[in-house]
Scaffold this motif. Structure first.
Motif, PDB file in Angstrom:
ATOM      1  N   LEU A 120      -3.976  12.278  19.925  1.00  0.00           N
ATOM      2  CA  LEU A 120      -3.585  12.772  18.605  1.00  0.00           C
ATOM      3  C   LEU A 120      -4.289  14.104  18.388  1.00  0.00           C
ATOM      4  CD1 LEU A 120      -4.234   9.458  16.662  1.00  0.00           C
ATOM      5  CD2 LEU A 120      -2.046  10.248  17.568  1.00  0.00           C
ATOM      6  N   LYS A 121      -3.511  15.152  18.177  1.00  0.00           N
ATOM      7  CA  LYS A 121      -4.097  16.468  17.953  1.00  0.00           C
ATOM      8  C   LYS A 121      -3.866  16.855  16.499  1.00  0.00           C
ATOM      9  CE  LYS A 121      -4.330  21.104  19.750  1.00  0.00           C
ATOM     10  NZ  LYS A 121      -3.810  22.069  20.718  1.00  0.00           N
ATOM     11  N   LYS A 146      -9.427  14.163   9.174  1.00  0.00           N
ATOM     12  CA  LYS A 146      -9.007  13.473  10.389  1.00  0.00           C
ATOM     13  C   LYS A 146      -9.632  12.092  10.544  1.00  0.00           C
ATOM     14  CE  LYS A 146     -12.042  15.046  14.035  1.00  0.00           C
ATOM     15  NZ  LYS A 146     -12.877  16.150  13.882  1.00  0.00           N
ATOM     16  N   ASP A 147     -10.871  11.913  10.110  1.00  0.00           N
ATOM     17  CA  ASP A 147     -11.497  10.591  10.236  1.00  0.00           C
ATOM     18  C   ASP A 147     -10.723   9.542   9.440  1.00  0.00           C
ATOM     19  OD1 ASP A 147     -13.457  11.597  11.918  1.00  0.00           O
ATOM     20  OD2 ASP A 147     -14.896  11.895  10.296  1.00  0.00           O
ATOM     21  N   ASP A 148     -10.292   9.914   8.241  1.00  0.00           N
ATOM     22  CA  ASP A 148      -9.481   8.994   7.427  1.00  0.00           C
ATOM     23  C   ASP A 148      -8.143   8.713   8.108  1.00  0.00           C
ATOM     24  OD1 ASP A 148     -11.467   8.932   5.488  1.00  0.00           O
ATOM     25  OD2 ASP A 148     -10.570  10.575   4.343  1.00  0.00           O
ATOM     26  N   TYR A 149      -7.522   9.769   8.645  1.00  0.00           N
ATOM     27  CA  TYR A 149      -6.237   9.596   9.327  1.00  0.00           C
ATOM     28  C   TYR A 149      -6.377   8.729  10.573  1.00  0.00           C
ATOM     29  CZ  TYR A 149      -4.428  13.344   6.337  1.00  0.00           C
ATOM     30  OH  TYR A 149      -4.044  14.115   5.280  1.00  0.00           O
ATOM     31  N   ILE A 150      -7.439   8.952  11.331  1.00  0.00           N
ATOM     32  CA  ILE A 150      -7.668   8.155  12.541  1.00  0.00           C
ATOM     33  C   ILE A 150      -7.833   6.685  12.171  1.00  0.00           C
ATOM     34  CG2 ILE A 150      -9.293   7.681  14.417  1.00  0.00           C
ATOM     35  CD1 ILE A 150      -9.810  10.763  14.488  1.00  0.00           C
ATOM     36  N   ASN A 151      -8.632   6.403  11.153  1.00  0.00           N
ATOM     37  CA  ASN A 151      -8.821   5.018  10.708  1.00  0.00           C
ATOM     38  C   ASN A 151      -7.499   4.383  10.289  1.00  0.00           C
ATOM     39  OD1 ASN A 151     -11.584   4.992  11.185  1.00  0.00           O
ATOM     40  ND2 ASN A 151     -12.081   5.696   9.131  1.00  0.00           N
ATOM     41  N   VAL A 168     -13.185  10.899  20.341  1.00  0.00           N
ATOM     42  CA  VAL A 168     -12.794  12.017  19.491  1.00  0.00           C
ATOM     43  C   VAL A 168     -13.566  13.231  19.959  1.00  0.00           C
ATOM     44  CG1 VAL A 168     -12.746  12.976  17.148  1.00  0.00           C
ATOM     45  CG2 VAL A 168     -12.404  10.531  17.491  1.00  0.00           C
ATOM     46  N   ARG A 169     -12.848  14.307  20.232  1.00  0.00           N
ATOM     47  CA  ARG A 169     -13.486  15.566  20.622  1.00  0.00           C
ATOM     48  C   ARG A 169     -12.793  16.689  19.874  1.00  0.00           C
ATOM     49  NH1 ARG A 169     -14.734  14.846  27.010  1.00  0.00           N
ATOM     50  NH2 ARG A 169     -15.922  12.943  26.728  1.00  0.00           N
ATOM     51  N   GLY A 170     -13.548  17.338  19.027  1.00  0.00           N
ATOM     52  CA  GLY A 170     -12.957  18.411  18.230  1.00  0.00           C
ATOM     53  C   GLY A 170     -11.869  17.870  17.333  1.00  0.00           C
ATOM     54  N   HIS A 171     -10.665  18.433  17.479  1.00  0.00           N
ATOM     55  CA  HIS A 171      -9.528  18.019  16.658  1.00  0.00           C
ATOM     56  C   HIS A 171      -8.608  17.053  17.404  1.00  0.00           C
ATOM     57  CE1 HIS A 171     -10.791  20.823  13.679  1.00  0.00           C
ATOM     58  NE2 HIS A 171     -10.535  21.884  14.418  1.00  0.00           N
ATOM     59  N   VAL A 172      -9.097  16.465  18.505  1.00  0.00           N
ATOM     60  CA  VAL A 172      -8.277  15.572  19.321  1.00  0.00           C
ATOM     61  C   VAL A 172      -8.901  14.179  19.381  1.00  0.00           C
ATOM     62  CG1 VAL A 172      -7.282  15.180  21.605  1.00  0.00           C
ATOM     63  CG2 VAL A 172      -7.464  17.509  20.725  1.00  0.00           C
ATOM     64  N   ALA A 173      -8.080  13.169  19.111  1.00  0.00           N
ATOM     65  CA  ALA A 173      -8.510  11.776  19.211  1.00  0.00           C
ATOM     66  C   ALA A 173      -7.656  11.086  20.268  1.00  0.00           C
ATOM     67  CB  ALA A 173      -8.352  11.067  17.875  1.00  0.00           C
ATOM     68  N   ILE A 174      -8.257  10.140  20.969  1.00  0.00           N
ATOM     69  CA  ILE A 174      -7.532   9.364  21.967  1.00  0.00           C
ATOM     70  C   ILE A 174      -7.559   7.910  21.526  1.00  0.00           C
ATOM     71  CG2 ILE A 174      -7.466   8.624  24.387  1.00  0.00           C
ATOM     72  CD1 ILE A 174      -8.994  11.282  24.988  1.00  0.00           C
ATOM     73  N   ILE A 175      -6.374   7.295  21.451  1.00  0.00           N
ATOM     74  CA  ILE A 175      -6.286   5.888  21.080  1.00  0.00           C
ATOM     75  C   ILE A 175      -5.594   5.112  22.191  1.00  0.00           C
ATOM     76  CG2 ILE A 175      -6.350   6.271  18.590  1.00  0.00           C
ATOM     77  CD1 ILE A 175      -3.312   5.874  18.536  1.00  0.00           C
TER      78      ILE A 175
END
Length: 85
Positions: A45-46, A55-60, A73-80
């Motif tokens: 997810l970029k 982004k933390d709220d969106y990731i959750n 999570v690295r920078g503006h990219v999350a891996i799920i």
């Protein structure tokens, strides 16, 4: 770093990337993430800069609604990741 996390990070190199932009997280985005997780088990997810502050709220929200697991999570990219039976 655990062996499982290393393997997931290697798989993430070729994973589908979904861009989260000014529309943020809506039902269409969640459905597309679910489709990609079902097909590939792992998704990047970029986040655009204008939504990155949340982004933390969106990731959750994404992890909860897709029943997936946050790998990194690295920078503006999350891996799920979501294991398929």
């Amino acid at each position: 770093m655990s062996q499982e996390k290393k393997e997931l990070m290697n798989r993430a190199l070729s994973a589908m990337t979904i861009n989260i932009g000014k529309a943020a997280v809506n039902d269409n985005v969640i459905e597309e993430i679910k489709r990609q997780l079902k097909a590939n088990e792992i998704v990047k997810l970029k986040f655009a800069k204008n939504v990155a502050k949340n982004k933390d709220d969106y990731i959750n929200e994404i992890v909860q609604k897709t029943r997936s697991k946050l790998v990194d999570v690295r920078g503006h990219v999350a891996i799920i990741y979501k294991r398929q039976p």
